[in-house]
Design a protein around this motif. Structure first.
Motif, PDB file in Angstrom:
ATOM      1  N   SER A  32      31.810  49.937  48.412  1.00 14.21           N
ATOM      2  CA  SER A  32      31.221  48.627  48.150  1.00 14.21           C
ATOM      3  C   SER A  32      32.200  47.571  48.632  1.00 14.21           C
ATOM      4  O   SER A  32      33.412  47.694  48.421  1.00 14.21           O
ATOM      5  CB  SER A  32      30.942  48.439  46.654  1.00 14.21           C
ATOM      6  OG  SER A  32      30.454  47.142  46.379  1.00 14.21           O
ATOM      7  N   ALA A  33      31.692  46.551  49.333  1.00 14.62           N
ATOM      8  CA  ALA A  33      32.542  45.464  49.821  1.00 14.62           C
ATOM      9  C   ALA A  33      31.690  44.217  49.952  1.00 14.62           C
ATOM     10  O   ALA A  33      30.863  44.107  50.835  1.00 14.62           O
ATOM     11  CB  ALA A  33      33.159  45.835  51.173  1.00 14.62           C
ATOM     12  N   ALA A  86      46.560  46.998  52.082  1.00 18.53           N
ATOM     13  CA  ALA A  86      45.823  45.912  51.424  1.00 18.53           C
ATOM     14  C   ALA A  86      46.712  44.689  51.243  1.00 18.53           C
ATOM     15  O   ALA A  86      46.281  43.550  51.491  1.00 18.53           O
ATOM     16  CB  ALA A  86      45.280  46.392  50.085  1.00 18.53           C
ATOM     17  N   LEU A  87      47.945  44.903  50.831  1.00 15.61           N
ATOM     18  CA  LEU A  87      48.862  43.782  50.633  1.00 15.61           C
ATOM     19  C   LEU A  87      49.176  43.091  51.953  1.00 15.61           C
ATOM     20  O   LEU A  87      49.204  41.859  52.039  1.00 15.61           O
ATOM     21  CB  LEU A  87      50.146  44.273  49.966  1.00 15.61           C
ATOM     22  CG  LEU A  87      50.030  44.672  48.486  1.00 15.61           C
ATOM     23  CD1 LEU A  87      51.312  45.322  48.003  1.00 15.61           C
ATOM     24  CD2 LEU A  87      49.685  43.459  47.624  1.00 15.61           C
ATOM     25  N   SER A 102      42.986  53.311  39.954  1.00 20.82           N
ATOM     26  CA  SER A 102      42.529  54.141  38.834  1.00 20.82           C
ATOM     27  C   SER A 102      42.288  55.550  39.359  1.00 20.82           C
ATOM     28  O   SER A 102      42.427  55.809  40.561  1.00 20.82           O
ATOM     29  CB  SER A 102      41.236  53.578  38.233  1.00 20.82           C
ATOM     30  OG  SER A 102      40.148  53.772  39.121  1.00 20.82           O
ATOM     31  N   GLU A 103      41.917  56.453  38.471  1.00 22.15           N
ATOM     32  CA  GLU A 103      41.667  57.827  38.903  1.00 22.15           C
ATOM     33  C   GLU A 103      40.426  57.915  39.779  1.00 22.15           C
ATOM     34  O   GLU A 103      40.255  58.885  40.533  1.00 22.15           O
ATOM     35  CB  GLU A 103      41.512  58.747  37.697  1.00 22.15           C
ATOM     36  CG  GLU A 103      40.339  58.426  36.794  1.00 22.15           C
ATOM     37  CD  GLU A 103      40.285  59.345  35.580  1.00 22.15           C
ATOM     38  OE1 GLU A 103      39.234  59.959  35.362  1.00 22.15           O
ATOM     39  OE2 GLU A 103      41.307  59.453  34.865  1.00 22.15           O
ATOM     40  N   ASP A 104      39.554  56.907  39.714  1.00 20.86           N
ATOM     41  CA  ASP A 104      38.360  56.891  40.551  1.00 20.86           C
ATOM     42  C   ASP A 104      38.638  56.344  41.943  1.00 20.86           C
ATOM     43  O   ASP A 104      37.999  56.750  42.923  1.00 20.86           O
ATOM     44  CB  ASP A 104      37.254  56.049  39.895  1.00 20.86           C
ATOM     45  CG  ASP A 104      36.762  56.668  38.598  1.00 20.86           C
ATOM     46  OD1 ASP A 104      36.170  57.749  38.656  1.00 20.86           O
ATOM     47  OD2 ASP A 104      36.997  56.073  37.541  1.00 20.86           O
ATOM     48  N   GLY A 105      39.556  55.387  42.033  1.00 23.48           N
ATOM     49  CA  GLY A 105      39.823  54.791  43.330  1.00 23.48           C
ATOM     50  C   GLY A 105      40.564  53.481  43.214  1.00 23.48           C
ATOM     51  O   GLY A 105      41.367  53.283  42.291  1.00 23.48           O
ATOM     52  N   PHE A 106      40.251  52.558  44.118  1.00 22.52           N
ATOM     53  CA  PHE A 106      40.975  51.293  44.194  1.00 22.52           C
ATOM     54  C   PHE A 106      39.998  50.127  44.243  1.00 22.52           C
ATOM     55  O   PHE A 106      38.998  50.172  44.964  1.00 22.52           O
ATOM     56  CB  PHE A 106      41.848  51.256  45.457  1.00 22.52           C
ATOM     57  CG  PHE A 106      42.761  52.446  45.586  1.00 22.52           C
ATOM     58  CD1 PHE A 106      44.051  52.396  45.085  1.00 22.52           C
ATOM     59  CD2 PHE A 106      42.318  53.616  46.184  1.00 22.52           C
ATOM     60  CE1 PHE A 106      44.893  53.497  45.187  1.00 22.52           C
ATOM     61  CE2 PHE A 106      43.142  54.717  46.290  1.00 22.52           C
ATOM     62  CZ  PHE A 106      44.438  54.662  45.793  1.00 22.52           C
ATOM     63  N   GLU A 107      40.308  49.105  43.474  1.00 26.43           N
ATOM     64  CA  GLU A 107      39.562  47.858  43.525  1.00 26.43           C
ATOM     65  C   GLU A 107      40.487  46.803  44.123  1.00 26.43           C
ATOM     66  O   GLU A 107      41.559  46.534  43.593  1.00 26.43           O
ATOM     67  CB  GLU A 107      39.104  47.423  42.136  1.00 26.43           C
ATOM     68  CG  GLU A 107      38.392  46.075  42.137  1.00 26.43           C
ATOM     69  CD  GLU A 107      38.098  45.561  40.740  1.00 26.43           C
ATOM     70  OE1 GLU A 107      37.628  44.411  40.625  1.00 26.43           O
ATOM     71  OE2 GLU A 107      38.345  46.299  39.767  1.00 26.43           O
ATOM     72  N   ILE A 108      40.058  46.230  45.245  1.00 22.46           N
ATOM     73  CA  ILE A 108      40.857  45.221  45.935  1.00 22.46           C
ATOM     74  C   ILE A 108      40.144  43.882  45.814  1.00 22.46           C
ATOM     75  O   ILE A 108      38.960  43.770  46.138  1.00 22.46           O
ATOM     76  CB  ILE A 108      41.038  45.590  47.421  1.00 22.46           C
ATOM     77  CG1 ILE A 108      41.779  46.928  47.540  1.00 22.46           C
ATOM     78  CG2 ILE A 108      41.790  44.495  48.168  1.00 22.46           C
ATOM     79  CD1 ILE A 108      41.827  47.475  48.949  1.00 22.46           C
ATOM     80  N   VAL A 109      40.861  42.868  45.346  1.00 23.76           N
ATOM     81  CA  VAL A 109      40.292  41.536  45.177  1.00 23.76           C
ATOM     82  C   VAL A 109      40.961  40.588  46.171  1.00 23.76           C
ATOM     83  O   VAL A 109      42.175  40.638  46.365  1.00 23.76           O
ATOM     84  CB  VAL A 109      40.493  41.024  43.736  1.00 23.76           C
ATOM     85  CG1 VAL A 109      39.977  39.592  43.588  1.00 23.76           C
ATOM     86  CG2 VAL A 109      39.779  41.943  42.746  1.00 23.76           C
ATOM     87  N   ASP A 161      34.567  33.033  39.211  1.00 20.73           N
ATOM     88  CA  ASP A 161      35.311  32.671  40.414  1.00 20.73           C
ATOM     89  C   ASP A 161      34.719  33.438  41.594  1.00 20.73           C
ATOM     90  O   ASP A 161      34.421  34.637  41.479  1.00 20.73           O
ATOM     91  CB  ASP A 161      36.788  33.025  40.278  1.00 20.73           C
ATOM     92  CG  ASP A 161      37.483  32.217  39.197  1.00 20.73           C
ATOM     93  OD1 ASP A 161      37.370  30.977  39.235  1.00 20.73           O
ATOM     94  OD2 ASP A 161      38.124  32.824  38.317  1.00 20.73           O
ATOM     95  N   ARG A 162      34.584  32.757  42.731  1.00 20.88           N
ATOM     96  CA  ARG A 162      34.057  33.400  43.933  1.00 20.88           C
ATOM     97  C   ARG A 162      35.185  34.161  44.623  1.00 20.88           C
ATOM     98  O   ARG A 162      36.152  33.561  45.088  1.00 20.88           O
ATOM     99  CB  ARG A 162      33.440  32.354  44.858  1.00 20.88           C
ATOM    100  CG  ARG A 162      32.656  32.923  46.031  1.00 20.88           C
ATOM    101  CD  ARG A 162      31.860  31.834  46.729  1.00 20.88           C
ATOM    102  NE  ARG A 162      31.049  32.376  47.807  1.00 20.88           N
ATOM    103  CZ  ARG A 162      31.414  32.375  49.090  1.00 20.88           C
ATOM    104  NH1 ARG A 162      32.583  31.830  49.439  1.00 20.88           N
ATOM    105  NH2 ARG A 162      30.647  32.887  50.013  1.00 20.88           N
ATOM    106  N   LYS A 163      35.056  35.483  44.659  1.00 24.39           N
ATOM    107  CA  LYS A 163      36.100  36.342  45.201  1.00 24.39           C
ATOM    108  C   LYS A 163      35.480  37.450  46.057  1.00 24.39           C
ATOM    109  O   LYS A 163      34.331  37.828  45.881  1.00 24.39           O
ATOM    110  CB  LYS A 163      36.901  37.012  44.068  1.00 24.39           C
ATOM    111  CG  LYS A 163      37.591  36.064  43.107  1.00 24.39           C
ATOM    112  CD  LYS A 163      38.853  35.462  43.702  1.00 24.39           C
ATOM    113  CE  LYS A 163      39.610  34.631  42.682  1.00 24.39           C
ATOM    114  NZ  LYS A 163      40.864  34.063  43.250  1.00 24.39           N
ATOM    115  N   GLY A 164      36.296  37.964  46.970  1.00 31.45           N
ATOM    116  CA  GLY A 164      35.910  39.170  47.675  1.00 31.45           C
ATOM    117  C   GLY A 164      36.336  40.375  46.845  1.00 31.45           C
ATOM    118  O   GLY A 164      37.404  40.349  46.208  1.00 31.45           O
ATOM    119  N   ARG A 165      35.496  41.416  46.820  1.00 29.75           N
ATOM    120  CA  ARG A 165      35.853  42.605  46.046  1.00 29.75           C
ATOM    121  C   ARG A 165      35.470  43.849  46.844  1.00 29.75           C
ATOM    122  O   ARG A 165      34.329  43.990  47.289  1.00 29.75           O
ATOM    123  CB  ARG A 165      35.164  42.584  44.682  1.00 29.75           C
ATOM    124  CG  ARG A 165      35.680  43.674  43.762  1.00 29.75           C
ATOM    125  CD  ARG A 165      35.579  43.321  42.290  1.00 29.75           C
ATOM    126  NE  ARG A 165      34.227  43.178  41.810  1.00 29.75           N
ATOM    127  CZ  ARG A 165      33.907  43.181  40.508  1.00 29.75           C
ATOM    128  NH1 ARG A 165      34.846  43.318  39.589  1.00 29.75           N
ATOM    129  NH2 ARG A 165      32.665  43.025  40.133  1.00 29.75           N
TER     130      ARG A 165
END
Length: 240
Positions: free
Chosen positions: A196-197, A156-157, A167-174, A134-138
């Motif tokens: 990364s974006a 983000a919401l 997670s303990e490393d950070g946040f992944e936003i889709v 699926d084509r998504k922004g990440r």
């Protein structure tokens, strides 16, 4: 997927990009050039704006971006590339999508085929693996001592994110692909920085690389990414 591996992969990819800066600049320049042929004003051309944002995330210098824009509207405007997407399987049936920009299919297709077959993979027909992605922004945000998790989640919401993983490393936003720039720019206005974006092809399911095939798979991906005509490579190999 294993969270730690996902974040390590981002950092490793950034390191690989730094080691191949000239090739990355060339690929980003080609992408900007093609996008700018549909209009050289990024405010009026979302595809161009995305290409420029992608170039910035890869640390492409402003003068390289400017030359690509000038070429698209000047002496090089007659030059043309076409996007060709190749689909196939790596070792153990790992699904692979290869996006290329080429002015010579007769050169690109054999090179892509060799990268697959030489390393235990094979090319498939059009549509054979694309349905798995699926084509998504990440967007990835690294966690620091000053991170305000509630603020990031709420921002983000409110910006229109589709999903947020902490997670303990950070946040992944889709995000939906169409909402990517709007979400990114809204979060940047809140002072949030990304490691990364990008808009990516995200697999709907992941598969483990068979034991003993890891080296062949890595060689295949490296050979594809090293090809001058290849812009992006996506796969559904598990990170763990």
């Amino acid at each position: 997927m294993a969270g730690h591996s996902k974040w390590n992969n981002i950092k490793n990819r950034k390191g690989a990009q730094d080691a191949k800066r000239g090739k990355i600049f060339q690929k980003m320049s080609r992408e900007i050039f093609m996008a700018a042929k549909q209009g050289a004003d990024p405010d009026m051309n979302a595809t161009l704006r995305l290409a420029i944002e992608k170039a910035k995330s890869a640390n492409v210098p402003n003068d390289v971006v400017k030359r690509a824009l000038d070429k698209a509207t000047g002496a090089g405007a007659d030059e043309n590339y076409e996007e060709v997407i190749y689909e196939g399987y790596g070792p153990g049936g790992i699904a692979v999508l290869v996006y290329t920009l080429t002015e010579n299919r007769n050169r690109t297709a054999p090179n892509v085929r060799v990268a697959f077959t030489k390393n235990g993979g094979n090319l498939g027909a059009s549509g054979s693996v694309a349905y798995m992605f699926d084509r998504k922004g990440r967007l990835f945000i690294e966690r620091t001592e000053d991170t305000d998790e509630d603020m990031i989640m709420l921002a983000a919401l409110e910006a229109g994110a589709e999903d947020i993983e902490s997670s303990e490393d950070g946040f992944e936003i889709v995000t939906e692909a169409a909402d990517f720039l709007e979400v990114k720019e809204a979060l940047e206005k809140d002072g949030i920085e990304f490691i990364s974006a990008e808009i990516e092809m995200i697999p709907s399911m992941y598969n483990d690389i068979p034991e003993g095939s890891e080296e062949d798979f890595e060689k295949m991906i490296e050979a594809l990414e090293d090809d001058d005509d290849v812009q992006d490579v996506y796969h559904n190999a598990s990170d763990n």
